[in-house]
Scaffold this active site. Structure first.
Site, short mmCIF file in Angstrom:
data_model
loop_
_atom_site.label_atom_id
_atom_site.label_comp_id
_atom_site.label_asym_id
_atom_site.label_seq_id
_atom_site.Cartn_x
_atom_site.Cartn_y
_atom_site.Cartn_z
N CYS A 88 0.79 -1.29 -0.10
CA CYS A 88 -0.06 -0.12 -0.03
C CYS A 88 0.81 1.38 -0.12
O CYS A 88 0.54 2.34 -0.14
CB CYS A 88 -0.95 -0.01 1.06
SG CYS A 88 -1.99 -1.17 1.34
N HIS A 344 -9.36 3.28 -0.95
CA HIS A 344 -7.91 2.81 -1.13
C HIS A 344 -7.56 2.12 -2.40
O HIS A 344 -7.25 0.91 -2.28
CB HIS A 344 -7.54 1.98 0.19
CG HIS A 344 -5.95 1.49 0.31
ND1 HIS A 344 -4.95 2.30 -0.44
CD2 HIS A 344 -5.33 0.53 1.04
CE1 HIS A 344 -3.85 1.84 -0.03
NE2 HIS A 344 -4.00 0.87 0.68
#
Length: 400
Positions: A88, A344
């Protein structure tokens, strides 16, 4: 001896797509949306770009491996394009590469862009990814909400915090982010929520409820960097420069020893310490104007306040409930709504966080604008509390 990158690299321009369920757009469309805004903001032509770095995580879901997907989508002028991936934190990794290339003198102007198209995969959450050799041994059947729920349980146990009080604090984090996201037309979720909604929402992994978990979305963000001298020569004023860029990666200590108690993120503390040293920051609570942190779950944001030294050990619950990190608080956090409201898209999130800090420092954040900010910190976490990659970036007005 290393001297760091403080004030050696400036942001020339940035762009960010609308995040959300972008059924109308391909990954190429999203890249172009962010790129066109960044190029217009920078005021340059494609021929002035020397190199680019491209962040995407789920490479087999419509975006593709290598540098060619971005080069073709944007019709870049046959410059070097390198695909990077670091969970991420991939967007921050792409930014770090572009910044380092400029700081080293290898490039005059460099581009970093992150994109992810997740809503078309058919999964409710993140798609299944290839795991490392030992992951099945350490994490059989592990899922992200459970991993971060364990962070909440460990934090509560260590500091002796009442479960109901911690739940209220976690809910306040979510309520604050939704209030901020309601002012942001590029956010996926743009509606405020109440404490009652948050506290009574269905449980996903106790104590995390529905509103304590960030969503999945599509999006892209881009940043163009150069030296301060070149930026000024191109007519730029009020430069936003990098003060620090640090990356810390788990080495197995958390999982393979009995020393880590699970109540904090070790790499975040390492990266933050190194970033503060590089930026010359001694008291982050006084010297930082705002933060954008990786609030994949609201407990992550709460614990991160302690990892960053913005709250004392065991004090983040009280600081959160006292409004320290609200939009009108001492150190506003997630002034754009954060992952909580943007969702996200993995490869894009790190650059999206930087985008908000950049707008704030230039006084261009519209109804979200803070009063006279000088510095900002971006915390981008990839993985889970016990095994992860953590990037800390600090930017600010030149000379601050």
């Amino acid at each position: 001896m290393a001297t760091g990158i403080k004030d050696k690299v400036a942001i020339l321009g940035m762009g960010c797509s609308k995040f959300g369920e972008r059924w109308d757009a391909s990954p190429e469309d999203l890249m172009l949306e962010a790129y066109n805004e960044a190029m217009a903001d920078a005021g340059i032509s494609p021929e002035q770009l020397d190199a680019a770095w491209y962040s995407t995580h789920m490479d087999d879901v419509g975006t593709g491996r290598g540098g060619t997907p971005m080069s073709i989508a944007l019709r870049l002028p046959n410059i070097g394009v390198t695909r990077v991936e670091n969970f991420c934190a991939g967007g921050s990794e792409a930014t770090r590469a572009a910044v380092y290339a400029v700081a080293a003198g290898a490039c005059d102007i460099a581009l970093a862009l992150g994109v992810e198209k997740l809503k078309d995969t058919g999964y409710g959450g993140l798609p299944m990814a290839q795991v490392g050799t030992y992951i099945p041994q350490w994490y059989p059947n592990a899922v992200a909400p459970a991993n971060f729920a364990q962070l909440a349980s460990a934090y509560r146990t260590k500091h002796g915090i009442d479960a109901a009080l911690l739940k209220r604090a976690i809910s306040h984090v979510s309520i604050k982010s939704h209030a901020n996201g309601a002012k942001n037309p590029k956010a996926h979720l743009q509606k405020p929520i109440t404490e009652e909604q948050c506290m009574k929402a269905p449980t996903i992994a106790a104590p995390l409820g529905l509103f304590d978990c960030c969503g999945v979305s599509d999006g892209a963000a881009a940043v163009i960097v150069t030296t301060p001298e070149i930026a000024r020569a191109l007519g730029k004023t009020d430069l936003v420069t990098f003060k620090a860029l640090q990356l810390a990666v788990s080495n197995g200590w958390e999982l393979q020893s009995s020393e880590w108690d699970g109540s904090y993120v070790h790499t975040a503390r390492v990266a933050a310490k190194n970033a503060y040293r590089e930026a010359g920051i001694r008291d982050p609570r006084k010297e930082l104007s705002m933060t954008e942190v990786h609030d994949c779950f609201s407990i992550t944001e709460l614990v991160t306040m302690e990892d960053l030294g913005l709250s004392g050990e065991g004090q983040a619950v009280r600081d959160v409930l006292d409004g320290v990190f609200d939009a009108d608080g001492e150190v506003p956090c997630q002034i754009d709504g954060g992952l909580k409201c943007f969702g996200h898209p993995v490869g894009a999130s790190g650059i999206r966080m930087l985008y908000e800090i950049y707008l704030q420092l230039q006084g261009r954040a519209g109804p979200r604008q803070l009063a006279d900010p000088k510095t900002g910190l971006i915390h981008n976490l990839g993985g889970q509390p016990s095994q992860n990659v953590c990037s800390i970036s600090i930017v600010g007005l030149e000379g601050v």
